[in-house]
Scaffold this motif. Sequence first.
Motif, PDB file in Angstrom:
ATOM      1  N   GLY A 176       8.727  23.897  19.284  1.00  0.00           N
ATOM      2  CA  GLY A 176       9.581  23.751  18.077  1.00  0.00           C
ATOM      3  C   GLY A 176      10.204  24.990  17.525  1.00  0.00           C
ATOM      4  N   GLY A 177      10.680  25.115  16.186  1.00  0.00           N
ATOM      5  CA  GLY A 177      10.945  26.443  15.739  1.00  0.00           C
ATOM      6  C   GLY A 177      10.040  26.942  14.539  1.00  0.00           C
ATOM      7  N   GLY A 178      10.463  27.057  13.328  1.00  0.00           N
ATOM      8  CA  GLY A 178       9.838  27.155  12.140  1.00  0.00           C
ATOM      9  C   GLY A 178       9.844  26.562  11.106  1.00  0.00           C
ATOM     10  N   LEU A 179       8.787  26.437  10.439  1.00  0.00           N
ATOM     11  CA  LEU A 179       8.867  25.566   9.003  1.00  0.00           C
ATOM     12  C   LEU A 179       8.104  26.529   7.981  1.00  0.00           C
ATOM     13  CD1 LEU A 179       9.289  22.762   7.946  1.00  0.00           C
ATOM     14  CD2 LEU A 179       6.789  22.185   8.413  1.00  0.00           C
ATOM     15  N   GLU A 180       9.006  26.328   6.844  1.00  0.00           N
ATOM     16  CA  GLU A 180       8.726  27.393   5.929  1.00  0.00           C
ATOM     17  C   GLU A 180       7.711  26.490   4.617  1.00  0.00           C
ATOM     18  OE1 GLU A 180      12.187  24.551   4.557  1.00  0.00           O
ATOM     19  OE2 GLU A 180      11.607  25.794   6.294  1.00  0.00           O
ATOM     20  N   HIS A 181       7.022  27.284   3.852  1.00  0.00           N
ATOM     21  CA  HIS A 181       6.239  26.931   2.941  1.00  0.00           C
ATOM     22  C   HIS A 181       6.159  27.967   1.715  1.00  0.00           C
ATOM     23  CE1 HIS A 181       4.404  24.125   5.632  1.00  0.00           C
ATOM     24  NE2 HIS A 181       4.171  25.044   6.577  1.00  0.00           N
ATOM     25  N   ALA A 182       5.576  27.741   0.750  1.00  0.00           N
ATOM     26  CA  ALA A 182       5.851  28.501  -0.574  1.00  0.00           C
ATOM     27  C   ALA A 182       5.066  30.152  -0.190  1.00  0.00           C
ATOM     28  CB  ALA A 182       5.160  27.775  -1.802  1.00  0.00           C
ATOM     29  N   ASP A 183       4.085  30.015   0.385  1.00  0.00           N
ATOM     30  CA  ASP A 183       3.264  31.175   0.656  1.00  0.00           C
ATOM     31  C   ASP A 183       2.938  31.633   2.102  1.00  0.00           C
ATOM     32  OD1 ASP A 183       3.346  31.268  -2.031  1.00  0.00           O
ATOM     33  OD2 ASP A 183       1.250  30.417  -2.248  1.00  0.00           O
ATOM     34  N   SER A 184       3.701  30.929   2.990  1.00  0.00           N
ATOM     35  CA  SER A 184       3.536  30.852   4.567  1.00  0.00           C
ATOM     36  C   SER A 184       4.847  30.580   5.231  1.00  0.00           C
ATOM     37  CB  SER A 184       2.182  30.387   4.787  1.00  0.00           C
ATOM     38  OG  SER A 184       2.357  28.832   4.776  1.00  0.00           O
ATOM     39  N   ALA A 185       4.605  30.783   6.343  1.00  0.00           N
ATOM     40  CA  ALA A 185       5.559  29.916   7.419  1.00  0.00           C
ATOM     41  C   ALA A 185       4.806  29.903   8.812  1.00  0.00           C
ATOM     42  CB  ALA A 185       6.979  30.814   7.508  1.00  0.00           C
ATOM     43  N   ARG A 186       5.203  28.733   9.580  1.00  0.00           N
ATOM     44  CA  ARG A 186       4.413  28.620  10.750  1.00  0.00           C
ATOM     45  C   ARG A 186       5.749  28.664  11.695  1.00  0.00           C
ATOM     46  NH1 ARG A 186       6.352  25.749  15.322  1.00  0.00           N
ATOM     47  NH2 ARG A 186       4.761  25.543  16.866  1.00  0.00           N
ATOM     48  N   LEU A 187       5.849  29.598  12.751  1.00  0.00           N
ATOM     49  CA  LEU A 187       6.727  30.287  13.524  1.00  0.00           C
ATOM     50  C   LEU A 187       6.298  30.174  15.078  1.00  0.00           C
ATOM     51  CD1 LEU A 187       6.486  32.448  11.301  1.00  0.00           C
ATOM     52  CD2 LEU A 187       8.838  32.597  11.640  1.00  0.00           C
ATOM     53  N   ALA A 188       7.228  29.479  15.818  1.00  0.00           N
ATOM     54  CA  ALA A 188       6.825  29.182  17.342  1.00  0.00           C
ATOM     55  C   ALA A 188       7.306  30.623  17.913  1.00  0.00           C
ATOM     56  CB  ALA A 188       7.509  27.795  17.841  1.00  0.00           C
TER      57      ALA A 188
ATOM     58  N   TYR B 196       4.288  35.465  -4.615  1.00  0.00           N
ATOM     59  CA  TYR B 196       3.147  34.903  -4.290  1.00  0.00           C
ATOM     60  C   TYR B 196       1.900  35.852  -4.300  1.00  0.00           C
ATOM     61  CZ  TYR B 196       5.222  37.541  -0.315  1.00  0.00           C
ATOM     62  OH  TYR B 196       5.679  38.369   0.501  1.00  0.00           O
ATOM     63  N   ALA B 197       0.701  35.673  -4.286  1.00  0.00           N
ATOM     64  CA  ALA B 197      -0.168  36.445  -4.366  1.00  0.00           C
ATOM     65  C   ALA B 197      -0.538  36.792  -3.046  1.00  0.00           C
ATOM     66  CB  ALA B 197      -1.595  35.628  -5.008  1.00  0.00           C
ATOM     67  N   ARG B 198      -0.323  36.071  -1.900  1.00  0.00           N
ATOM     68  CA  ARG B 198      -0.733  36.252  -0.516  1.00  0.00           C
ATOM     69  C   ARG B 198       0.132  35.482   0.232  1.00  0.00           C
ATOM     70  NH1 ARG B 198      -4.774  33.726   2.859  1.00  0.00           N
ATOM     71  NH2 ARG B 198      -5.489  35.221   4.370  1.00  0.00           N
ATOM     72  N   TYR B 199       0.687  36.183   1.586  1.00  0.00           N
ATOM     73  CA  TYR B 199       1.635  35.216   2.141  1.00  0.00           C
ATOM     74  C   TYR B 199       1.050  35.414   3.739  1.00  0.00           C
ATOM     75  CZ  TYR B 199       5.946  33.859   4.272  1.00  0.00           C
ATOM     76  OH  TYR B 199       6.903  33.071   4.725  1.00  0.00           O
ATOM     77  N   VAL B 200       1.327  34.475   4.504  1.00  0.00           N
ATOM     78  CA  VAL B 200       0.674  34.222   5.877  1.00  0.00           C
ATOM     79  C   VAL B 200       2.005  33.985   6.979  1.00  0.00           C
ATOM     80  CG1 VAL B 200      -0.686  33.143   7.618  1.00  0.00           C
ATOM     81  CG2 VAL B 200      -1.378  33.475   5.055  1.00  0.00           C
ATOM     82  N   PHE B 201       2.074  34.840   7.753  1.00  0.00           N
ATOM     83  CA  PHE B 201       2.937  34.413   8.964  1.00  0.00           C
ATOM     84  C   PHE B 201       1.948  33.922   9.996  1.00  0.00           C
ATOM     85  CE2 PHE B 201       4.977  38.143   6.940  1.00  0.00           C
ATOM     86  CZ  PHE B 201       6.280  37.724   6.871  1.00  0.00           C
ATOM     87  N   PHE B 202       2.061  32.529  10.303  1.00  0.00           N
ATOM     88  CA  PHE B 202       1.578  31.771  11.429  1.00  0.00           C
ATOM     89  C   PHE B 202       2.198  31.991  12.533  1.00  0.00           C
ATOM     90  CE2 PHE B 202      -0.176  29.517   7.258  1.00  0.00           C
ATOM     91  CZ  PHE B 202      -1.546  29.628   7.833  1.00  0.00           C
ATOM     92  N   LEU B 203       1.937  32.865  13.680  1.00  0.00           N
ATOM     93  CA  LEU B 203       2.492  32.807  14.707  1.00  0.00           C
ATOM     94  C   LEU B 203       2.010  32.165  15.906  1.00  0.00           C
ATOM     95  CD1 LEU B 203       2.718  36.908  14.418  1.00  0.00           C
ATOM     96  CD2 LEU B 203       4.493  35.230  13.684  1.00  0.00           C
ATOM     97  N   ASP B 204       2.628  30.959  16.128  1.00  0.00           N
ATOM     98  CA  ASP B 204       2.101  30.094  17.002  1.00  0.00           C
ATOM     99  C   ASP B 204       2.644  30.413  18.366  1.00  0.00           C
ATOM    100  OD1 ASP B 204       1.396  27.926  18.666  1.00  0.00           O
ATOM    101  OD2 ASP B 204       2.028  26.430  17.386  1.00  0.00           O
TER     102      ASP B 204
END
Length: 504
Positions: A265-277, A252-260
């Motif tokens: 819930g738990g976590g959901l992956e994306h190509a260039d990021s992830a949302r994590l509880a 990827y060019a850039r990656y984001v860890f979305f820290l909720d």
Amino acid sequence: MRRQMYAKPMTTARKSLYVCLIAGATVASQAAEYRVAVDPDVGAARVEIRLAEGESSDLFSMPAWAPGDYRIVNFGRHVRDVKFWQGADEIPLKDGRANGVNAWRASRPGDKVTYTVLAQPPGIFSENLRITATEVFWNGPAVFGWLEGHAKEAHSVRVETAPVGGVFVCPLSGVLDAKSSERTFTAKDYDSLVDSPVVFGTTISTRTFIVSGKEHVLAAFRRPASLSLTDFETTCRAIVTEAQSLIGELPYARYVFFLDVGGPGGGLEHADSARLAIPPGVRSTGVAGFLAHEFFHAFNVKRIRPKPLGPFDYTRPAITSTLWWMEGVTDYYAELLTYRAGLIDQEEFLANLGYAVDYAMNSPAAETVSAAESSRRVWEANNSSGFGGLSYYDEGKAIGFCLDLAIRWKTGGVRSLDDVVRTLYAETSGGKPGFGDGRIRDVCVQVGGSELAGMYDACVERPGPLPIRDALAAHGLFFDGRGIQRSPNASADALRLLSQFLTR
């Protein structure tokens, strides 16, 4: 992934605290322009989709499911007031919804559609659309629909208005207009658009670190003050570095860890990021396996994938018999990455693998349901974790361990499951199609030899206890009915294989 009211129209600029414009790229293959106005007072987002000049469509659809969450959720249930337009003229709907709950057809084609999305309860793995007076988060499938025939073109996202002093975070690449504070983010197609979460507002904390020239952003929100982003940087950097060492690149060019922080819930992956509880106040080492699991999905699921998992059909289940690999083997590599990165010690590493083997050896469901069937029929279970009571997370983690040991054993320590992962990555990454049925088995045999065929079938295709005892013994280990122990009578060859396996 891992577990862990519309009342009135928007009337004032004050109420429309957040306004975003999703604009098609200024090229010949221009996609739709999406305008989104989010109103905290009424808990809703008003969306407008406008097609390029000369383009039209009579069918608007919302996704039935979100990639990474293998359930039908029907995001159209939260959509209201769908209207088609041609210029300033409204076009009547034809027979209301055209495809159950998620689609609407106009009586004739138009160049614009408008609709309202209500703030929604979270899913199993992620928030969908959350709106407060100071913060907004959305997961793309919950907000963005598409007009038939206009999902393959390039898109860009431009934020027209952001809160004063606020922060806007999205994995899509973008630029900032210094004169107006407008932001433009680009996406190559609809898949990429809905695979890119957004968070913005005045309560967000961020920290950026670089690995091999690639920017990685930690974006903490909801309760960010309870986390040390310096601490999380240390752990995330170690995981990213170890994954790059395994695969050979960061895709990827850039990656984001979305820290909720404190989110559901738990976590959901994306190509260039992830949302994590993330639990409030937790140390990063306490969730290192979780962070590694979601991050490794950037390779395994988002690049290494079967054909049904991209490009996507959002209107029906994406049925595959390989979710044990997508989720379970990802969990196995979460253990490997955290161990190799020095985030857990040898004994914790083996104990964690022992828990997975215990599940595979002692779960009643494993006697009647195979890993392949659990994966293929998960849509019937509506739980996004497996059919028939068999978790493809736990079973797949144990299978990954078993196949890794078997390959090392049969090749004298020359090859491992790492070679299978790298082969599949080379075949499916960089925009190439996903793999077909049987390809994981073929690569395991290619890497580990003909004896892996029977081992694979016993692990994946047939119910029954995991056939791991001989592979454990070949590494000086044994399963004592509850966990993994070291054998006091291991041979020199077994100790050599074990040493290789445990080398960081």
